[in-house]
Design a protein around this motif. Structure first.
Motif, PDB file in Angstrom:
ATOM      1  N   ILE A 173      79.209  73.547  44.831  1.00  0.00           N
ATOM      2  CA  ILE A 173      78.645  72.785  45.947  1.00  0.00           C
ATOM      3  C   ILE A 173      79.802  72.273  46.792  1.00  0.00           C
ATOM      4  N   PRO A 197      73.815  68.555  49.408  1.00  0.00           N
ATOM      5  CA  PRO A 197      72.916  69.710  49.449  1.00  0.00           C
ATOM      6  C   PRO A 197      71.587  69.326  50.089  1.00  0.00           C
ATOM      7  N   LEU A 229      72.862  78.063  48.258  1.00  0.00           N
ATOM      8  CA  LEU A 229      74.231  77.574  48.107  1.00  0.00           C
ATOM      9  C   LEU A 229      75.154  78.598  47.457  1.00  0.00           C
TER      10      LEU A 229
END
Length: 310
Positions: free
Chosen positions: A273, A278, A290
């Motif tokens: 990430i 997110p 992602l």
């Protein structure tokens, strides 16, 4: 994962009269509700108060008990980090801190419940072990290993929310600090933990069909990390990719690069990430968006090897 956690904690309480389960109003969410009949005297619910939860666990450890703390990872590691650091680690108390619904496994909960900082936080605390099991079977192994570990140190177990695919056998070997090699290959080494182990294996299968041999390391223990496994892989592959359902800042990828800080003659890519919040959504869709799905990971590796060859 949640139902297995409840079963594993129940089995631990059956075996260990000194074991105590302590939770923050999450009896059903952690699979512990079934223990009310079997171990009512060793099942403590402190309410939604994670700081108090961790402090109570430290007090139990000071009295010779083995506390298993059960809470959501987002709150256990961020809200109660001072108690984990000072009450547990600094005082050298054996406390098992189980953080459930980590990573994107509670994706629909949004930034308040998504947990992508916990590994970085917990591995920075001295005298703390950090383990991220990949499936319910490995969770059971990890809990047993944490309970039997001889060191006077807290153990953070980073757990998902479910459902997870089962990768391991009940009798599969497990040792804290020892990575599991799940696939052999000399082109690239994929290092992963938790839910990303399955995605790494899927990526390896896709690459193998194209003639690319990928080694897969299940690095379930982030601290102490298996330096030997990383260095052995580094001696034979053309690239290394670390996949984690965590921020690329301070997590497993950072730990791997710390092992390789003496120098490496191949590219190392961290897939995780990025340094941003997110979006909110179902876990599978978030992972795909992602770049944390098997096909997306395979695509990154394919491009990496092509670039390295050129």
């Amino acid at each position: 994962m949640r139902s297995q956690f409840g079963e594993s904690v129940g089995a631990l309480l059956d075996r260990r009269p000194d074991a105590v389960a302590v939770t923050a109003d999450l009896l059903h969410a952690t699979g512990l509700a079934g223990l009310r009949d079997r171990h009512a005297d060793r099942l403590i619910n402190v309410g939604i108060a994670e700081q108090n939860l961790t402090g109570v666990a430290a007090g139990l450890a000071a009295c010779g008990k083995l506390p298993v703390v059960c809470g959501y990872a987002a709150f256990l590691t961020l809200r109660a980090v001072e108690q984990a650091k000072v009450d547990c680690a600094y005082n050298e108390f054996k406390v098992i801190l189980a953080g459930l619904a980590s990573g994107l496994s509670y994706g629909v909960g949004g930034p308040t419940h998504q947990t992508f900082e916990d590994v970085a936080i917990m591995r920075a605390i001295p005298n703390t072990i950090v383990v991220a099991p990949s499936d319910p079977v490995e969770l059971d192994h990890a809990l047993q290993a944490a309970a039997e570990h001889p060191a006077a140190t807290p153990v953070y177990l980073r757990l998902g929310r479910g459902p997870e695919h089962v990768l391991d056998r009940p009798g599969a070997p497990f040792a804290i600090g020892r990575a599991a090699r799940l696939a052999e290959g000399r082109d690239v080494c994929i290092v992963a933990h938790g839910a990303m182990v399955l995605e790494a294996l899927l990526a390896a299968d896709l690459l193998r069909a194209e003639g690319i041999a990928a080694e897969v390391l299940n690095m379930h223990t982030v601290k102490p990390i298996d330096r030997g496994a990383i260095l052995a892989a580094a001696a034979q592959v053309r690239a290394m990719v670390v996949v984690e359902e965590h921020s690329t800042v301070g997590g497993l990828g950072s730990a791997v690069l710390e092992v390789l800080e003496g120098g490496h003659a191949f590219p190392v890519v961290r897939i995780g990430i990025e340094d941003a919040y997110p979006p909110i959504g179902p876990t599978p869709e978030l992972r795909e968006a992602l770049g944390l799905s098997g096909p997306r990971i395979a695509g990154r590796i394919r491009g990496l090897l092509t670039k390295a060859a050129g």
